[in-house]
Design a protein around this motif. Sequence first.
Motif, PDB file in Angstrom:
ATOM      1  N   ASN A 148       0.798  -1.219   0.000  1.00  0.00           N
ATOM      2  CA  ASN A 148       0.000   0.000   0.000  1.00  0.00           C
ATOM      3  C   ASN A 148       0.834   1.274   0.000  1.00  0.00           C
ATOM      4  O   ASN A 148       0.386   2.315  -0.458  1.00  0.00           O
ATOM      5  CB  ASN A 148      -0.901   0.012   1.240  1.00  0.00           C
ATOM      6  N   ALA A 183      -1.089   3.601  -2.811  1.00  0.00           N
ATOM      7  CA  ALA A 183      -2.387   2.994  -2.527  1.00  0.00           C
ATOM      8  C   ALA A 183      -3.233   2.816  -3.784  1.00  0.00           C
ATOM      9  O   ALA A 183      -4.214   2.094  -3.776  1.00  0.00           O
ATOM     10  CB  ALA A 183      -3.141   3.849  -1.523  1.00  0.00           C
ATOM     11  N   MET A 184      -2.855   3.507  -4.863  1.00  0.00           N
ATOM     12  CA  MET A 184      -3.641   3.387  -6.089  1.00  0.00           C
ATOM     13  C   MET A 184      -3.314   2.105  -6.848  1.00  0.00           C
ATOM     14  O   MET A 184      -3.981   1.762  -7.816  1.00  0.00           O
ATOM     15  CB  MET A 184      -3.406   4.588  -6.991  1.00  0.00           C
TER      16      MET A 184
ATOM     17  N   SER B 180      -2.995   7.427   3.993  1.00  0.00           N
ATOM     18  CA  SER B 180      -2.026   6.894   3.038  1.00  0.00           C
ATOM     19  C   SER B 180      -2.528   5.624   2.357  1.00  0.00           C
ATOM     20  O   SER B 180      -1.962   5.184   1.367  1.00  0.00           O
ATOM     21  CB  SER B 180      -0.691   6.622   3.736  1.00  0.00           C
ATOM     22  N   SER B 181      -3.615   5.022   2.874  1.00  0.00           N
ATOM     23  CA  SER B 181      -4.113   3.806   2.233  1.00  0.00           C
ATOM     24  C   SER B 181      -5.219   4.112   1.230  1.00  0.00           C
ATOM     25  O   SER B 181      -5.763   3.216   0.617  1.00  0.00           O
ATOM     26  CB  SER B 181      -4.635   2.834   3.289  1.00  0.00           C
ATOM     27  N   ASP B 182      -5.535   5.387   1.071  1.00  0.00           N
ATOM     28  CA  ASP B 182      -6.632   5.757   0.193  1.00  0.00           C
ATOM     29  C   ASP B 182      -6.098   6.524  -1.017  1.00  0.00           C
ATOM     30  O   ASP B 182      -5.325   7.469  -0.882  1.00  0.00           O
ATOM     31  CB  ASP B 182      -7.629   6.616   0.969  1.00  0.00           C
ATOM     32  N   ALA B 183      -6.522   6.100  -2.200  1.00  0.00           N
ATOM     33  CA  ALA B 183      -6.006   6.691  -3.432  1.00  0.00           C
ATOM     34  C   ALA B 183      -6.387   8.164  -3.548  1.00  0.00           C
ATOM     35  O   ALA B 183      -5.576   9.003  -3.932  1.00  0.00           O
ATOM     36  CB  ALA B 183      -6.519   5.921  -4.635  1.00  0.00           C
ATOM     37  N   SER B 186      -4.279  10.251  -0.832  1.00  0.00           N
ATOM     38  CA  SER B 186      -2.845  10.371  -1.104  1.00  0.00           C
ATOM     39  C   SER B 186      -2.604  11.064  -2.443  1.00  0.00           C
ATOM     40  O   SER B 186      -1.571  11.705  -2.625  1.00  0.00           O
ATOM     41  CB  SER B 186      -2.143   9.011  -1.043  1.00  0.00           C
ATOM     42  N   LYS B 211      -6.424   3.009   6.691  1.00  0.00           N
ATOM     43  CA  LYS B 211      -7.789   2.526   6.854  1.00  0.00           C
ATOM     44  C   LYS B 211      -7.988   1.837   8.207  1.00  0.00           C
ATOM     45  O   LYS B 211      -9.052   1.887   8.796  1.00  0.00           O
ATOM     46  CB  LYS B 211      -8.055   1.535   5.719  1.00  0.00           C
TER      47      LYS B 211
END
Lengths: 362, 389
Positions: A148, A183-184, B180-183, B186, B211
């Motif tokens: 991640n 994370a993408m 930081s775990s979410d597109a 971030s 998350k």
Amino acid sequence: MFKQKKSIAKATKNNFITYGILAVMFAGSLIWLESGAMPRQFTKLLVPLCTYSIAAVSLNLVVGVLGDLSLGHAGFMCIGAYSSAVFTNIFADVITNDLLRFFIALLVGGIFAAVFGFLICIPVLRLKGDYLAIVTLAFGEIIKNIFNIVYLGIDKSGLKIAINSSKYTEIMSADGKTIINGAMGITGTSRDSTFIIAFVILFITVAVSLNLINSRTGRAVMAVRDDRIAAQTIGINIPKYKLLVFTIASFFAGLAGVLYAHNLNSFSAGAFDYNASILILVYVVLGGIGNIRGSFIAAIILYALPEILRSVGEYRMLFYAILLIVMMIVNNNDTIIDMRKKLVAKLKKNKHKTTANEGGDI
Amino acid sequence: MKNFKKVLAVVMALALIVTCFAACGKKDTSNDKKDAVLKIGFTGPLTGDNAQYGLAVQYGAQLAIDEINAAGGVNGMKLELLYQDDMADPAAAVTGYSKLIDDGMKVSLGGVTSGACTAFLGEAADDNMFMLTPSATAVEAIQGAYAFRVCFSDPAQGTVSADYIKDNGVAEKVAVIYDSSDAYSSGIYKNFIAEAKVKGLDVVAEESYTKNTKTDFSAQLQSVKNSGADLLFLPIYYNEASLILAQAKTAGLNVKVFGCDGLDGLVSMENFDKTLAENVMLLTPFSTSATDDLTVNFVKNFKAKYSETYLNQFGADAYDAIYILKAAIEKANVTADMDASAICEALKKAMVEITFTGVTGTDITWGADGEPVKKPIAVKIVNGEYVVM
């Protein structure tokens, strides 16, 4: 001597039923697919069905044959998916033959997952039961969370890797190609997974699993599962067999990950979280722990169910949950199992009667 | 035998329920068969964690389609909305998209969330399907000449936020807390930092969470406090923001708060102390308190038909998306007998030519890359209402 021969024959017969079911399913899907009559929705379901069947069969090796509850199986899929997708993206222009590149990607994904499976198994070996389950769960989460935060790209001066985006923008030149974008996840991987390749891998997974179970190694592994102390006293090397099964299972989970990664335009590590591991475990439990045939049948039914239930609209997940409960009860409730057995016995008796009668008539 | 009867009774009852629901599900499709119909479809999280976004898009789009159909349709065609649940999962989005194709979709509204939308982009390229996503913000979500969007992209939001803070002298020292775990989060963060560097905005603290750790922010807030920042930038969704605001108050942190469109929905949250959100600033293309006729009408009609909970930027984006499609369809003279690929070719030419005014912006134009060109609106929460700054 005679008895043993008979039992081997029974196992072989059972295996051939499994292969037969696979072959019929494959031929049926292929004819339906090639005739063009298959709805688009189902054509897109074929590869995921194989992917999750492979994952379920490989997890069954750990849970059913080795007898250790693993809650981090999706983590190995994650390693397979990421390593192979990185490979495919780097070599997209170098190896232009899609089939060859995908074949190598499969090996890369499988081997990476197997190596990590081996490494993770070393600390896991020291534990049993609930403790082992929790440690595998933790490893699954660690793998997911590492992927991640990773940024990886390639530019003229080589591979660039960083674990936060500001560092990554510093070291990466502007004209480089980003492969893992935090994370993408990974976007734009060549979609090389086809139904035929996916099915061949499923078939290999099933064949290897069945042969393993019916081999000397498999019997040793099951001896460890059934009575650890007894197995130790007759000189079975427990760590060796545990490592072996864990590594093989990780390898196939890695292959499932490769299929997953090359089936979608983009994916991220979020898809391989704790819930995914549990879902695979649900397939194994519903199909019967230790039952290879049950694993892939359960995986196919349970994965396809939400898609088939799309016709009931917003009540979809409600029905899915209810059906899951009903199936679990039908498969596990003693009364219902008794009823089912009686019904089957009755049918068999009737059949015998009719065949006997027919014979009499002639 | 008695047992068997019981089981049978339960099974029959279940079957009865299933047929009832199945009948419910099918009733939408039995529309007037006389008119030509253009089917527009999208996939979105209609169940699960992100359902509020998917449902908002569904209601917003349905509202616009009902209005258009009531007024006689477009080019003699009635519009019909198809939708499939994807629970924000990429794999489910691909099968959902395929199901929409099976059902006769000719124009796609893409996916509601970025991950899902990006996942079937490849399929859409194979089909040459025109896509106009209302709300997928990731850059990758609209790669390809056939894909457009209504909302700002993540980088655009990050860049615009940094510009706004610097140019309007909102603050000098900025701290950031992001997921930081979410597109989405971030993505904005990355571009905010890059633009802040260019503009000479001083970023004194960069804190993140994931998350799995989104309930306790005391460590991050302490670090923000120690850094001496005078503004806290929150490129996150409102659920976590509400916790951060509450915990910041407890920690005695007294700074300005600035956010992006993810904070939209903060004041309409249930059981949230609205005084905490007082003076929070956010960039959003849509504000329910705007006084122009379009917005007033939209808000009134939406409230009349659906729950106010879903009246947010996603609904507004979807509402606009349908009207943008209408404008493009009229411009390109699309008719119902064209196939999806021909419609795509016609629409992608028309998209770069139209200028659109809707509830999420005035005089919006599109480049060939699919990005909208529009001005962001900064709003401030005063007495629980958005006030345009």
